[in-house]
Design a protein around this motif. Structure first.
Motif, PDB file in Angstrom:
ATOM      1  N   GLY A 168       0.817  -1.211   0.000  1.00 18.31           N
ATOM      2  CA  GLY A 168       0.000   0.000   0.000  1.00 18.31           C
ATOM      3  C   GLY A 168       0.846   1.255   0.000  1.00 18.31           C
ATOM      4  O   GLY A 168       0.519   2.250  -0.660  1.00 18.31           O
ATOM      5  N   ALA A 169       1.968   1.225   0.717  1.00 16.64           N
ATOM      6  CA  ALA A 169       2.824   2.412   0.836  1.00 16.64           C
ATOM      7  C   ALA A 169       3.471   2.793  -0.494  1.00 16.64           C
ATOM      8  O   ALA A 169       3.647   3.984  -0.771  1.00 16.64           O
ATOM      9  CB  ALA A 169       3.892   2.180   1.890  1.00 16.64           C
ATOM     10  N   VAL A 170       3.815   1.818  -1.312  1.00 13.71           N
ATOM     11  CA  VAL A 170       4.403   2.132  -2.619  1.00 13.71           C
ATOM     12  C   VAL A 170       3.408   2.924  -3.452  1.00 13.71           C
ATOM     13  O   VAL A 170       3.746   3.968  -4.026  1.00 13.71           O
ATOM     14  CB  VAL A 170       4.851   0.841  -3.346  1.00 13.71           C
ATOM     15  N   PHE A 216       2.684  17.356   9.087  1.00  9.73           N
ATOM     16  CA  PHE A 216       3.657  16.539   9.808  1.00  9.73           C
ATOM     17  C   PHE A 216       3.403  16.604  11.310  1.00  9.73           C
ATOM     18  O   PHE A 216       3.418  15.574  12.004  1.00  9.73           O
ATOM     19  CB  PHE A 216       5.076  17.019   9.480  1.00  9.73           C
ATOM     20  N   VAL A 217       3.132  17.786  11.823  1.00 14.44           N
ATOM     21  CA  VAL A 217       2.837  17.948  13.250  1.00 14.44           C
ATOM     22  C   VAL A 217       1.561  17.191  13.615  1.00 14.44           C
ATOM     23  O   VAL A 217       1.487  16.539  14.661  1.00 14.44           O
ATOM     24  CB  VAL A 217       2.732  19.443  13.618  1.00 14.44           C
ATOM     25  N   VAL A 223       1.289   8.182   1.490  1.00 14.56           N
ATOM     26  CA  VAL A 223       0.989   9.584   1.143  1.00 14.56           C
ATOM     27  C   VAL A 223       1.623  10.509   2.175  1.00 14.56           C
ATOM     28  O   VAL A 223       2.265  11.505   1.823  1.00 14.56           O
ATOM     29  CB  VAL A 223      -0.536   9.822   1.036  1.00 14.56           C
ATOM     30  N   PHE A 224       1.448  10.196   3.458  1.00 16.51           N
ATOM     31  CA  PHE A 224       2.058  11.012   4.514  1.00 16.51           C
ATOM     32  C   PHE A 224       3.584  11.033   4.383  1.00 16.51           C
ATOM     33  O   PHE A 224       4.212  12.070   4.558  1.00 16.51           O
ATOM     34  CB  PHE A 224       1.677  10.502   5.901  1.00 16.51           C
ATOM     35  N   GLY A 276       5.476   8.381   7.927  1.00 14.47           N
ATOM     36  CA  GLY A 276       4.031   8.186   7.902  1.00 14.47           C
ATOM     37  C   GLY A 276       3.619   6.738   7.958  1.00 14.47           C
ATOM     38  O   GLY A 276       2.805   6.352   8.793  1.00 14.47           O
ATOM     39  N   VAL A 277       4.182   5.906   7.068  1.00 16.02           N
ATOM     40  CA  VAL A 277       3.753   4.513   7.043  1.00 16.02           C
ATOM     41  C   VAL A 277       4.134   3.815   8.341  1.00 16.02           C
ATOM     42  O   VAL A 277       3.395   2.954   8.833  1.00 16.02           O
ATOM     43  CB  VAL A 277       4.309   3.767   5.807  1.00 16.02           C
ATOM     44  N   ASP A 278       5.243   4.193   8.928  1.00 16.36           N
ATOM     45  CA  ASP A 278       5.662   3.594  10.193  1.00 16.36           C
ATOM     46  C   ASP A 278       4.681   3.931  11.308  1.00 16.36           C
ATOM     47  O   ASP A 278       4.306   3.077  12.111  1.00 16.36           O
ATOM     48  CB  ASP A 278       7.072   4.052  10.548  1.00 16.36           C
ATOM     49  N   ILE A 279       4.229   5.174  11.332  1.00 18.38           N
ATOM     50  CA  ILE A 279       3.284   5.618  12.357  1.00 18.38           C
ATOM     51  C   ILE A 279       1.932   4.941  12.170  1.00 18.38           C
ATOM     52  O   ILE A 279       1.333   4.436  13.126  1.00 18.38           O
ATOM     53  CB  ILE A 279       3.131   7.152  12.318  1.00 18.38           C
TER      54      ILE A 279
END
Length: 162
Positions: free
Chosen positions: A26-28, A51-52, A97-98, A105-108
């Motif tokens: 999904g992240a790709v 980002f915040v 996207v993040f 983003g994907v890690d969070i």
């Protein structure tokens, strides 16, 4: 993150492989969509605010997680099926996207879904999110260097070499 991921694999630290696979897929797509479409729609100040917001959401998720002291956790997603794969892929896309906007983003997103929805232990979710970060950063670096007109700044190439 690549060095940390190597260490995780070298030391055979437990990771959630379903999350690694489906969030990465999904992240790709999310990274490409974010770099090609979403990135052009926001200026630098809006990206910083986003980002915040991402980090505040992550902090709030950790707060919710740590309120329940005796919750039962698992080392992997229990009864993995189609709907879990769909959720991980969608969260990977959103995280991609993040990541294209803020660098993280994907890690969070993965960590939050693993710990809050699927009750995976933080001891497994943390190394999983580190490996996801390394994969997503590599894909984003490659895509931006090879597929866009923007390219990569010289400083970023220096960081990659180190």
């Amino acid at each position: 993150m690549a060095a940390a991921s190597f260490t995780i694999f070298w030391m055979q630290i437990k990771i959630e492989t379903h999350s690694l696979l489906f969030c990465s897929l999904g992240a790709v797509g999310g990274m490409v969509f974010g770099l090609e479409v979403v990135d052009k729609a926001f200026d630098a100040h809006e990206k910083k605010l986003g980002f915040v917001c991402i980090w505040f959401t992550f902090a709030f998720a950790l707060y919710l997680l740590n309120r329940e002291h005796e919750r039962r956790t698992f080392d992997e997603i229990q009864k993995f099926g189609v709907w879990q794969a769909v959720i991980l892929t969608v969260m990977g896309f959103i995280g991609g996207v993040f990541t294209s906007l803020a660098g993280s983003g994907v890690d969070i997103c993965s960590f939050s879904v693993l710990t809050l929805l699927f009750r995976v232990s933080e001891k497994v979710a943390t190394p999983t999110s580190i490996v996801l970060m390394a994969i997503n950063a590599s894909v984003g670096f490659y895509y931006r260097a090879m597929m866009t007109d923007i390219g990569i700044e010289d400083d970023a190439w220096g960081y990659l070499i180190v």
